[in-house]
Design a protein around this motif. Structure first.
Motif, PDB file in Angstrom:
ATOM      1  N   UNK A  38     -46.247  62.983  35.987  1.00  0.00           N
ATOM      2  CA  UNK A  38     -45.350  62.666  37.112  1.00  0.00           C
ATOM      3  C   UNK A  38     -43.973  62.263  36.592  1.00  0.00           C
ATOM      4  N   UNK A  39     -43.964  61.467  35.522  1.00  0.00           N
ATOM      5  CA  UNK A  39     -42.671  61.055  34.930  1.00  0.00           C
ATOM      6  C   UNK A  39     -41.931  62.268  34.389  1.00  0.00           C
ATOM      7  N   UNK A  40     -42.665  63.152  33.724  1.00  0.00           N
ATOM      8  CA  UNK A  40     -42.040  64.370  33.182  1.00  0.00           C
ATOM      9  C   UNK A  40     -41.402  65.177  34.316  1.00  0.00           C
ATOM     10  N   UNK A  41     -42.135  65.310  35.422  1.00  0.00           N
ATOM     11  CA  UNK A  41     -41.603  66.114  36.521  1.00  0.00           C
ATOM     12  C   UNK A  41     -40.384  65.454  37.163  1.00  0.00           C
ATOM     13  N   UNK A  42     -40.409  64.131  37.244  1.00  0.00           N
ATOM     14  CA  UNK A  42     -39.214  63.449  37.769  1.00  0.00           C
ATOM     15  C   UNK A  42     -38.034  63.645  36.818  1.00  0.00           C
ATOM     16  N   UNK A  43     -38.317  63.568  35.534  1.00  0.00           N
ATOM     17  CA  UNK A  43     -37.258  63.648  34.527  1.00  0.00           C
ATOM     18  C   UNK A  43     -36.720  65.061  34.342  1.00  0.00           C
ATOM     19  N   UNK A  44     -37.421  66.059  34.893  1.00  0.00           N
ATOM     20  CA  UNK A  44     -36.905  67.423  34.772  1.00  0.00           C
ATOM     21  C   UNK A  44     -36.415  67.945  36.124  1.00  0.00           C
ATOM     22  N   UNK A  45     -36.174  67.028  37.059  1.00  0.00           N
ATOM     23  CA  UNK A  45     -35.707  67.428  38.386  1.00  0.00           C
ATOM     24  C   UNK A  45     -34.301  66.889  38.594  1.00  0.00           C
ATOM     25  N   UNK A  46     -33.315  67.792  38.566  1.00  0.00           N
ATOM     26  CA  UNK A  46     -31.923  67.349  38.664  1.00  0.00           C
ATOM     27  C   UNK A  46     -31.638  66.766  40.051  1.00  0.00           C
ATOM     28  N   UNK A  47     -32.114  67.415  41.087  1.00  0.00           N
ATOM     29  CA  UNK A  47     -31.907  66.903  42.449  1.00  0.00           C
ATOM     30  C   UNK A  47     -33.194  66.231  42.907  1.00  0.00           C
ATOM     31  N   UNK A  48     -33.221  64.906  42.803  1.00  0.00           N
ATOM     32  CA  UNK A  48     -34.436  64.175  43.146  1.00  0.00           C
ATOM     33  C   UNK A  48     -34.522  63.902  44.635  1.00  0.00           C
ATOM     34  N   UNK A  49     -35.319  62.908  44.995  1.00  0.00           N
ATOM     35  CA  UNK A  49     -35.563  62.649  46.419  1.00  0.00           C
ATOM     36  C   UNK A  49     -35.049  61.274  46.855  1.00  0.00           C
ATOM     37  N   UNK A  50     -34.320  60.593  45.964  1.00  0.00           N
ATOM     38  CA  UNK A  50     -33.883  59.234  46.299  1.00  0.00           C
ATOM     39  C   UNK A  50     -32.746  59.237  47.317  1.00  0.00           C
ATOM     40  N   UNK A  86     -36.014  65.376  25.303  1.00  0.00           N
ATOM     41  CA  UNK A  86     -34.876  66.293  25.247  1.00  0.00           C
ATOM     42  C   UNK A  86     -34.596  66.777  23.822  1.00  0.00           C
ATOM     43  N   UNK A  87     -35.241  66.179  22.846  1.00  0.00           N
ATOM     44  CA  UNK A  87     -35.034  66.612  21.452  1.00  0.00           C
ATOM     45  C   UNK A  87     -35.645  68.005  21.294  1.00  0.00           C
ATOM     46  N   UNK A  88     -34.923  68.946  20.655  1.00  0.00           N
ATOM     47  CA  UNK A  88     -35.395  70.338  20.627  1.00  0.00           C
ATOM     48  C   UNK A  88     -36.853  70.490  20.180  1.00  0.00           C
ATOM     49  N   UNK A  89     -37.246  69.788  19.122  1.00  0.00           N
ATOM     50  CA  UNK A  89     -38.613  69.945  18.616  1.00  0.00           C
ATOM     51  C   UNK A  89     -39.641  69.567  19.690  1.00  0.00           C
ATOM     52  N   UNK A  90     -39.395  68.419  20.345  1.00  0.00           N
ATOM     53  CA  UNK A  90     -40.376  67.952  21.337  1.00  0.00           C
ATOM     54  C   UNK A  90     -40.242  68.703  22.658  1.00  0.00           C
ATOM     55  N   UNK A 134     -41.021  62.438  15.082  1.00  0.00           N
ATOM     56  CA  UNK A 134     -40.243  61.546  15.955  1.00  0.00           C
ATOM     57  C   UNK A 134     -39.111  60.891  15.169  1.00  0.00           C
ATOM     58  N   UNK A 135     -39.433  60.445  13.959  1.00  0.00           N
ATOM     59  CA  UNK A 135     -38.389  59.836  13.113  1.00  0.00           C
ATOM     60  C   UNK A 135     -37.262  60.841  12.884  1.00  0.00           C
ATOM     61  N   UNK A 136     -37.648  62.082  12.639  1.00  0.00           N
ATOM     62  CA  UNK A 136     -36.667  63.144  12.393  1.00  0.00           C
ATOM     63  C   UNK A 136     -35.804  63.372  13.649  1.00  0.00           C
ATOM     64  N   UNK A 137     -36.463  63.493  14.799  1.00  0.00           N
ATOM     65  CA  UNK A 137     -35.722  63.741  16.053  1.00  0.00           C
ATOM     66  C   UNK A 137     -34.808  62.566  16.377  1.00  0.00           C
ATOM     67  N   UNK A 138     -35.287  61.351  16.130  1.00  0.00           N
ATOM     68  CA  UNK A 138     -34.475  60.174  16.451  1.00  0.00           C
ATOM     69  C   UNK A 138     -33.324  60.015  15.464  1.00  0.00           C
ATOM     70  N   UNK A 139     -33.502  60.504  14.232  1.00  0.00           N
ATOM     71  CA  UNK A 139     -32.342  60.380  13.335  1.00  0.00           C
ATOM     72  C   UNK A 139     -31.250  61.390  13.702  1.00  0.00           C
ATOM     73  N   UNK A 140     -31.622  62.491  14.366  1.00  0.00           N
ATOM     74  CA  UNK A 140     -30.568  63.407  14.846  1.00  0.00           C
ATOM     75  C   UNK A 140     -29.747  62.728  15.950  1.00  0.00           C
ATOM     76  N   UNK A 141     -30.437  62.008  16.842  1.00  0.00           N
ATOM     77  CA  UNK A 141     -29.756  61.329  17.950  1.00  0.00           C
ATOM     78  C   UNK A 141     -30.654  60.181  18.421  1.00  0.00           C
ATOM     79  N   UNK A 142     -30.327  58.952  17.990  1.00  0.00           N
ATOM     80  CA  UNK A 142     -31.251  57.827  18.223  1.00  0.00           C
ATOM     81  C   UNK A 142     -31.421  57.443  19.686  1.00  0.00           C
TER      82      UNK A 142
END
Ligand code: 6PG
Length: 467
Positions: free
Chosen positions: A424-436, A387-391, A373-381
């Motif tokens: 549920x959060x993951x699925x919301x966060x990977x849905x470009x066209x949501x339901x709002x 969204x970090x490639x490793x994770x 996580x430290x590594x991924x956050x130092x690439x882009x805090x």
């Protein structure tokens, strides 16, 4: 042997305070100590062994101040809340403007902000300290707030007493001004609640879904602790499950009442996240689950009426492990995103990779994954960890198992609130066209609240609006 007059002092020789004082003395800093009951300080000194010659026990607060050399740094290890305010008030007439008082308890960061702003007649700093008694004694993680000057002044002490990560870096750092240290500690505790809850959920699937006994469950956690999940909390879960009760001879875990206590830090994190508009559903679910756990009578009535979980679940242990990995990533992604939101809201320059590094050792949520996580956050805090490639890769590998586990929980009546909330959060966060768009349509329909159109046309209301 006469002790050099210490610059460091400590008030409150409870379990944590006593351990921290010994740690400070052991690292070569003479320390004056005081406790409300004078006998406690005397006994502490008498029991300090070869560290006693670096410790000055004092009988009164006035003695404590007199026993120290200016500029003083007095660490408060007293219960959060009123006791801290009372100590600050008691110290006010005795200290000079260059003396520093350090609140090292689990303060609500709003209190720390308030105290920093109230114009105390001495310098004031709030620090989050994690790691329980063992950490306090041999190396906690330290999340410091306060001014950069006060951090610089205390850094050598904090770094000396802090835990060291595998690369040798001390797990102590300056988080930001005022209550920033206590805020980061609260988020740490929120994540602690979530990690613990998700582990408890996998335990529940093994016990109630797969029908495994506690002695079969213990080695599963021990095995998980050798892989991606290597962490203090998985390690102690294995130890808790493996321990036997001297009274019954059976596993002690089977004798522990299923109602979790809490002192409030997880709840503060959830409340703050709601105020910030930052979604942390895994932590919220963990707080909710602790609250539900306390309602034993209602749960028993619920089971009597609705029946126990309907049937055994079809879940593999490998899926459970993968689900826990996915849940953990999602929870930390939420925690770091919340801190990014707080940094914007409060004007703090919170250093995300530095926070991940401080959490690598000493604290309750220390884990192997924090290195990545430290590594991924130092690439882009500020990029969300999902969204970090490793994770992102790790989530691609593990979310199918998380789906199977959550689905099995739903089908077989096993409550998995934190793992489900993560999914549920993951699925919301990977849905470009949501339901709002539906929510916006409803809001405009009943309240003419207006909406934006995808084509950018300036027609903020639906055809239901009076023209
Ligand atoms: C730590 C812990 C600690 C906390 C306990 C109990 O980092 O050392 O977070 O500060 O007080 O874990 O917390 P609860 O009583 O709320 O579970």
């Amino acid at each position: 042997m006469a002790v050099t007059k210490p610059h460091v002092g400590l008030v409150g020789l409870g379990t944590m305070g006593a351990a921290l004082a010994l740690n400070i003395a052991e690292k070569g800093f003479p320390i004056a100590v005081w406790n409300r009951t004078a006998l406690v300080a005397r006994n502490f000194h008498a029991g300090a062994g070869n560290l006693a010659d670096r410790i000055v026990p004092t009988e009164t607060l006035a003695d404590l101040v007199a026993a120290m050399a200016a500029p003083r740094a007095i660490i408060l290890m007293v219960p959060a809340g009123k006791a801290v305010d009372a100590m600050l008030a008691a110290l006010a007439p005795r200290l000079g403007p260059e003396d520093l008082v350090i609140d090292a308890g689990n303060a609500n960061f709003h209190d720390t902000n308030r105290r920093a702003a109230q114009g105390l007649p001495f310098r004031y700093m709030g620090i989050g300290v994690s790691g329980g008694e063992e950490g306090a004694r041999h190396g906690p993680a330290i999340m410091a707030g306060g001014t950069p000057e006060d951090w610089t002044r205390m850094a050598s002490v904090f770094r000396a007493i802090a835990a060291k990560a595998e690369d040798g870096t001390p797990c102590a750092d300056h988080m930001g001004p005022d209550g920033a240290g206590h805020f980061v500690k609260a988020v740490h505790n929120g994540i602690e609640y979530a990690d613990m809850q998700m582990i408890a959920e996998t335990y529940g699937v093994m016990r109630d879904g797969l029908g495994m006994g506690t002695t079969q469950i213990a080695p599963v956690f021990a095995r998980w602790n050798e892989g991606v999940l290597r962490s203090y909390l998985v390690e102690i879960s294995a130890a808790v499950a493996a321990a036997f009760d001297p009274v019954t001879g059976g596993p002690i875990l089977d004798m522990i009442v299923d109602a979790a206590g809490q002192k409030g830090t997880g709840r503060w994190t959830a409340i703050e996240a709601l105020n910030l508009g930052a979604p942390i559903p895994v932590i919220e679910a963990a707080v909710m689950a602790r609250n539900v756990s306390a309602r034993r009578g209602e749960r028993a009535a619920g089971e009597a009426l609705h029946g126990p979980a309907p049937s055994r679940a079809e879940v593999s242990l490998q899926d459970l492990e993968q689900a826990l990995i996915a849940g953990k990533i999602l929870c930390y992604a939420q925690g770091f995103a919340m801190m990014t939101a707080a940094a914007g809201e409060f004007g703090w320059a919170l250093d995300m990779p530095a926070i991940a590094r401080v959490w690598r050792a000493g604290c309750i949520i220390r884990s192997a994954m924090l290195n990545d996580m430290a590594e991924a956050l130092s690439q882009d805090p500020t990029r969300n960890l999902m969204l970090a490639p490793f994770f992102a890769d790790l989530l691609r590998q593990t979310t199918p198992a998380l789906r199977r586990v959550v689905a099995a929980g739903a089908l077989h009546g096993l409550g998995l609130p934190a793992l489900s909330a993560g999914l549920a959060w993951f699925d919301l966060m990977r849905t470009a066209r949501g339901t709002a768009n539906m929510i916006q349509g409803q809001r405009d329909f009943f309240g003419l609240h207006g909406f934006q159109r995808l084509d950018g046309l300036d027609r903020p209301h639906g055809p239901w609006a009076p023209s």
